[in-house]
Motif scaffolding. Structure first.
Motif, PDB file in Angstrom:
ATOM      1  N   ILE A   1     -90.661   0.459   5.996  1.00 33.40           N
ATOM      2  CA  ILE A   1     -90.708  -0.371   7.188  1.00 33.40           C
ATOM      3  C   ILE A   1     -89.297  -0.461   7.781  1.00 33.40           C
ATOM      4  O   ILE A   1     -88.331  -0.713   7.051  1.00 33.40           O
TER       5      ILE A   1
ATOM      6  N   GLU B   1     -87.935  -5.316  10.671  1.00 32.08           N
ATOM      7  CA  GLU B   1     -89.309  -5.386  11.179  1.00 32.08           C
ATOM      8  C   GLU B   1     -90.267  -5.721  10.037  1.00 32.08           C
ATOM      9  O   GLU B   1     -89.885  -5.759   8.871  1.00 32.08           O
ATOM     10  N   THR B   2     -91.510  -5.974  10.383  1.00 33.23           N
ATOM     11  CA  THR B   2     -92.531  -6.329   9.397  1.00 33.23           C
ATOM     12  C   THR B   2     -93.721  -5.390   9.546  1.00 33.23           C
ATOM     13  O   THR B   2     -93.782  -4.565  10.470  1.00 33.23           O
ATOM     14  N   ALA B   3     -94.705  -5.556   8.651  1.00 32.22           N
ATOM     15  CA  ALA B   3     -95.928  -4.755   8.730  1.00 32.22           C
ATOM     16  C   ALA B   3     -96.656  -4.985  10.046  1.00 32.22           C
ATOM     17  O   ALA B   3     -97.340  -4.093  10.554  1.00 32.22           O
ATOM     18  N   GLU B   4     -96.524  -6.198  10.614  1.00 34.06           N
ATOM     19  CA  GLU B   4     -97.183  -6.526  11.878  1.00 34.06           C
ATOM     20  C   GLU B   4     -96.393  -6.063  13.090  1.00 34.06           C
ATOM     21  O   GLU B   4     -96.972  -5.738  14.130  1.00 34.06           O
ATOM     22  N   THR B   5     -95.060  -6.019  12.981  1.00 35.27           N
ATOM     23  CA  THR B   5     -94.226  -5.774  14.161  1.00 35.27           C
ATOM     24  C   THR B   5     -93.576  -4.404  14.186  1.00 35.27           C
ATOM     25  O   THR B   5     -92.864  -4.097  15.134  1.00 35.27           O
ATOM     26  N   ARG B   6     -93.789  -3.583  13.149  1.00 30.54           N
ATOM     27  CA  ARG B   6     -93.066  -2.312  13.079  1.00 30.54           C
ATOM     28  C   ARG B   6     -93.328  -1.467  14.322  1.00 30.54           C
ATOM     29  O   ARG B   6     -94.452  -1.400  14.841  1.00 30.54           O
TER      30      ARG B   6
ATOM     31  N   THR C   1     -97.757  -4.330  -1.691  1.00 28.82           N
ATOM     32  CA  THR C   1     -96.995  -4.419  -0.444  1.00 28.82           C
ATOM     33  C   THR C   1     -97.879  -4.044   0.737  1.00 28.82           C
ATOM     34  O   THR C   1     -98.606  -3.049   0.681  1.00 28.82           O
TER      35      THR C   1
END
Length: 600
Positions: free
Chosen positions: A471, A475-480, A416
């Motif tokens: 998270i 949201e995502t790993a890029e947008t958190r 992940t």
């Protein structure tokens, strides 16, 4: 509530999620009772140990006239629960993990399958957030103690559990020689644990008030009740940090007085006295342990071998006092940088040529045999530090040019991305070293992950960040949006370590003098007191420099229980010093570029 029809059990397995101590013991009892059992765990080592335990133990508890079932091991959740009539989760006591697990079970398990939790800390009603309404009535608590020695099982409703499930399970458990008791209503602590919690609480109060010692309490207890061990020794076995965690849960749920919990945290947990698992002891003094038996794993990047600098890395093992010569247990590695231990294996990162997406995660047994690749080249770009979450059975790694923080199981599954700071296919991103993730530390108690983004070499643009292990929803790993910058403007921070009890973060910095080539620490509690009792430099920086004068500091290992810190540097030195920075010793040196370091 709709009526409930008992599931057919003939030819259908029981699934146990978790192959740890309790999971394998539950599986043993059902197997001895004639049921086929599916044990699911992401760790192949745990699964192997569970099957061995069942095979070796089942002859001693075999039931006359009953043909034992068969235990099967699974790493896949969907395969493990296929056709099951009962699933019992025995995974770590992390509520968010249990919530997501029951959501998966509701979707994957057969519609008539009973879904149970073995949790001793949480009501099953707290795990239903993501379970569809139609599936909630088949969820309940099914709390085992420690079979086969203790065969009591507490059955407790979630508040909406089908009433007919309880007599059905009572009968099934009785047939496998367990002793079920139905808790009459939902209750934090069930039946016995409420009584036991009160005993523990009062024992701690007796010690705190100076009325009696742990030895006094246990001596009276064993004579009065004929037990082999008293409550204080049992608390040391469980772990005083766990005792404090459970007591905190009771305080939140039931409003109990905090004095016993605060006493055990202040006088024991915060001093690293956690019980039998701690070299510092607990309520009882530590047992004597000889240093020479403890190992220290150290990585050599291989950069000093000029003929093959990309393929001359080594995994070395020595002793914590430096009196045992370093021994090579693995060689020919491609820039090994970070190392960690989990279970009975060691795990290390191989960066590969930094410009290529060819990094990997490697593993072996402690003696270097059984080497295997956990994450193949391409699954991780340039892995730097790796750390283990022993509470939940995960590994975490910072992927430098991959610009991300990754989490995965010890067998490489459940990979992940938790944080993504850039796209390694974007040349502009990849060349921006302020995006590179280097060091990593995880605090499973407070559900936080910490990492360093080092910036250009000696560029004073390094940062240390943190975020939740979960998270944020949507949201995502890029947008958190929950990422915090704890420290910025650092010379060049590398490896991290955290003391989860005191929430003290430690890190190496390989940057420019005077603030670089150091080992540092700082409190990361949200209410950390600033200024009081600190030097002028510490107040100015916001952190404390424990040790200076290293030579390109990389590896870091903090041993809170014994009061030592270990560090390594590219200049060929491995050091041990006291946790306050005093007493520096160079325990190993050589023509090596030392990187990651880990205690056995």
């Amino acid at each position: 509530m709709a009526s409930w029809t008992p599931p057919a059990t003939a030819g259908r397995p029981i699934a146990i999620l978790g192959a740890g101590v309790l999971g394998r013991r539950m599986a043993l009892m059902f197997t001895a009772g004639g049921h086929d059992v599916h044990i699911r765990d992401p760790s192949s080592d745990q699964l192997s140990a569970a099957l061995t335990y069942i095979t070796e133990t089942i002859p001693s508890i075999a039931q006359p006239g009953v043909t034992p079932g068969t235990a099967h091991a699974f790493s896949s959740l969907s395969e493990a629960v296929k056709d099951a009539w009962l699933v019992i989760e025995a995974i770590p006591e992390v509520l968010s993990l249990k919530i997501s697990t029951f959501a998966e079970l509701a979707a994957l398990a057969p519609r008539d399958c009973i879904l149970a939790t073995n949790s001793s800390s949480y009501k099953s009603s707290a795990m239903l957030d993501e379970v569809p309404e139609a599936d909630k009535p088949r969820v309940l608590n099914m709390h085992f103690f420690m079979p086969p020695a203790k065969r009591v099982v507490e059955l407790m409703t979630s508040g909406v559990t089908h009433a007919s499930i309880f007599p059905f399970l009572y009968g099934e458990l009785t047939r496998v020689k367990m002793s079920p008791v139905v808790v009459k209503r939902e209750s934090t602590g069930f039946l016995f644990n409420r009584i036991w919690a009160a005993i523990k609480r009062e024992c701690l109060t007796v010690i705190a008030e100076g009325v009696g010692s742990p030895e006094d309490i246990d001596g009276v207890w064993t004579q009065m009740f004929g037990s082999a061990e008293g409550p204080c020794k049992l608390m040391d076995q469980v772990g005083l940090d766990t005792v404090a965690h459970i007591e905190e849960h009771y305080i939140e749920e039931r409003g109990f007085d905090r004095s016993a919990r605060d006493f055990v945290v202040r006088e024991y947990v915060e001093k690293g006295k956690l019980g039998k698992k701690s070299a510092a002891g607990g309520l009882y003094p530590p047992q004597a342990e000889e240093e020479k038996g403890r190992g220290l794993y150290i990585l050599d990047l291989g950069l000093t071998n000029l003929s093959a600098p990309m393929s001359s890395g080594r995994v070395l093992v020595g002793s914590i006092d430096g009196k045992t010569p370093l021994t090579t247990i693995a060689s020919g590695e491609s820039l090994p940088d970070g190392i960690a231990t989990l279970g009975n294996r060691i795990y290390w990162t191989s960066m590969g040529p930094p410009s290529t997406n060819t990094g990997s995660i490697r593993s072996s047994l402690p003696d270097g045999t059984g080497v295997t690749t956990i994450l193949a080249p391409g699954e991780v770009h340039t892995p730097k530090q790796i750390t283990a979450d022993r509470t939940n059975g995960y590994l975490y790694v910072s992927d430098r040019e991959g610009m991300r923080v990754l989490r995965f199981r010890p067998d490489g599954t459940d990979l992940t991305t938790l944080v993504q700071t850039g796209d390694f296919n974007n040349p502009t991103h990849k060349s921006d070293q302020t995006r590179w993730c280097v060091g990593i530390a995880v605090d499973p108690v407070h559900r936080m992950v910490y990492w360093s983004q080092k910036g250009p070499s000696k560029g004073a643009q390094g940062r240390i960040m943190r975020a939740s292990l979960d998270i944020p929803r949507g949201e995502t790993a890029e947008t958190r949006t929950d990422i915090e910058v704890l420290f910025s403007g650092l010379p060049e921070p590398t490896d991290l370590e955290i003391d989860t009890t005191s929430q003290t973060l430690y890190w190496c910095d390989r940057g420019e003098l005077p603030l670089g080539n150091t080992v540092n620490c700082a409190s990361v509690t949200r209410n950390a007191v600033s200024g009081e009792g600190k030097s002028e430099l510490e107040r100015k920086l916001g952190y404390k420099i424990l040790l200076a004068g290293l030579h390109e500091a990389i590896g870091l290992q903090v041993d809170v229980a014994n009061g030592f810190i270990y560090a390594s540097d590219l200049g060929g030195g491995v050091y041990r010093f006291n946790i306050d920075g005093s007493g520096k010793q160079r325990i190993y040196e050589g023509e090596c570029a030392f990187a990651g370091i880990a205690l056995a």
